[in-house]
Write a protein that holds these residues in place. Structure first.
Motif, short mmCIF file in Angstrom:
data_model
loop_
_atom_site.label_atom_id
_atom_site.label_comp_id
_atom_site.label_asym_id
_atom_site.label_seq_id
_atom_site.Cartn_x
_atom_site.Cartn_y
_atom_site.Cartn_z
N ALA A 4 0.83 -1.20 0.00
CA ALA A 4 0.00 0.00 0.00
C ALA A 4 0.87 1.25 0.00
CB ALA A 4 -0.93 0.00 1.21
N LEU A 5 1.98 1.21 0.72
CA LEU A 5 2.89 2.35 0.75
C LEU A 5 3.54 2.55 -0.62
CD1 LEU A 5 4.34 4.58 2.40
CD2 LEU A 5 6.14 2.89 2.81
N VAL A 6 3.96 1.49 -1.25
CA VAL A 6 4.59 1.59 -2.58
C VAL A 6 3.59 2.16 -3.58
CG1 VAL A 6 5.56 0.27 -4.51
CG2 VAL A 6 6.30 -0.20 -2.16
N ARG A 7 2.37 1.67 -3.56
CA ARG A 7 1.34 2.19 -4.47
C ARG A 7 1.10 3.68 -4.22
NH1 ARG A 7 -0.65 -2.93 -3.32
NH2 ARG A 7 -1.96 -2.16 -1.60
N TYR A 8 1.01 4.08 -2.94
CA TYR A 8 0.82 5.48 -2.60
C TYR A 8 1.99 6.33 -3.11
CZ TYR A 8 1.32 9.73 0.03
OH TYR A 8 1.54 11.04 0.36
N ARG A 9 3.21 5.86 -2.90
CA ARG A 9 4.39 6.63 -3.31
C ARG A 9 4.41 6.84 -4.82
NH1 ARG A 9 9.88 4.63 -0.99
NH2 ARG A 9 10.43 6.72 -1.68
N ILE A 10 4.10 5.80 -5.57
CA ILE A 10 4.10 5.91 -7.03
C ILE A 10 3.05 6.91 -7.50
CG2 ILE A 10 3.59 4.67 -9.18
CD1 ILE A 10 4.91 2.19 -7.79
N ILE A 11 1.84 6.79 -6.98
CA ILE A 11 0.78 7.69 -7.45
C ILE A 11 1.01 9.11 -6.97
CG2 ILE A 11 -0.92 7.35 -5.58
CD1 ILE A 11 -1.71 7.52 -9.35
N MET A 51 -8.03 11.00 -8.66
CA MET A 51 -9.03 10.13 -8.01
C MET A 51 -8.38 8.82 -7.54
SD MET A 51 -11.75 11.74 -7.84
CE MET A 51 -11.65 13.45 -8.26
N VAL A 52 -7.47 8.29 -8.34
CA VAL A 52 -6.72 7.10 -7.93
C VAL A 52 -5.86 7.42 -6.71
CG1 VAL A 52 -4.96 5.43 -8.66
CG2 VAL A 52 -6.72 6.15 -10.27
N PHE A 85 5.21 15.82 -3.18
CA PHE A 85 6.54 15.21 -3.07
C PHE A 85 7.03 15.24 -1.62
CE2 PHE A 85 6.57 17.26 -7.36
CZ PHE A 85 6.40 16.10 -8.09
N TRP A 86 6.87 16.38 -0.96
CA TRP A 86 7.29 16.52 0.43
C TRP A 86 6.47 15.59 1.34
CZ3 TRP A 86 4.75 18.21 4.85
CH2 TRP A 86 5.57 18.42 5.96
N THR A 87 5.16 15.55 1.10
CA THR A 87 4.28 14.72 1.91
C THR A 87 4.61 13.24 1.72
OG1 THR A 87 2.56 16.39 1.73
CG2 THR A 87 1.88 14.20 2.45
N GLU A 88 4.88 12.84 0.49
CA GLU A 88 5.25 11.44 0.24
C GLU A 88 6.50 11.06 1.02
OE1 GLU A 88 7.82 8.53 -1.19
OE2 GLU A 88 8.13 10.56 -1.93
N ARG A 89 7.48 11.94 1.06
CA ARG A 89 8.72 11.68 1.81
C ARG A 89 8.43 11.56 3.30
NH1 ARG A 89 11.72 8.58 0.78
NH2 ARG A 89 13.18 8.93 2.40
N LYS A 90 7.59 12.46 3.81
CA LYS A 90 7.25 12.45 5.25
C LYS A 90 6.49 11.18 5.61
CE LYS A 90 5.40 15.13 9.03
NZ LYS A 90 6.08 14.24 9.92
N VAL A 91 5.53 10.80 4.79
CA VAL A 91 4.77 9.57 5.05
C VAL A 91 5.69 8.36 5.04
CG1 VAL A 91 3.04 8.01 4.03
CG2 VAL A 91 2.54 10.45 4.25
#
Length: 110
Positions: A4-11, A51-52, A85-91
């Motif tokens: 789930a994290l990998v999918r979130y990071r990619i999108i 939406m994805v 981008f910043w939020t993805e890194r923080k998550v």
């Protein structure tokens, strides 16, 4: 949870890049150059991918038991250029920190 994290990071990266293309290339071309081609192509694709992004962020939030406000803030980060981008890194860092803490607890002799 790693999937789930990998999918979130990619999108998050795809949506962030699409938003930057719209804001930095498409909008100036549309309003300063009178050329709507980039907006016409990237706009609908970005809308669908956003939406994805919302769905995958919801999935990650559910799996990690985030508070509702955090989920909404991470979702909103996809609407502001560069913030996704910043939020993805923080998550990702928060997730890694949590995983390391959990692994440490599992190996504790007590």
């Amino acid at each position: 949870m790693h999937g789930a994290l990998v999918r979130y990071r990619i999108i998050a990266w795809i949506v962030g890049t699409g938003l930057l293309v719209l804001v930095l290339v498409g909008m100036p071309l549309k309003y300063a150059g009178g050329n709507e081609t980039v907006v016409a192509i990237v706009g609908p694709a970005h809308g669908f991918l956003f939406m994805v992004y919302l769905a995958l962020t919801f999935d990650l939030a559910r799996r990690l038991h985030w508070p509702f406000l955090r989920m909404i803030l991470v979702m909103a980060a996809g609407t502001i250029p560069f913030l996704s981008f910043w939020t993805e890194r923080k998550v990702t860092r928060d997730w890694a920190r949590t995983e390391n803490d959990d692994a440490g607890l599992a190996k504790s002799p007590v």
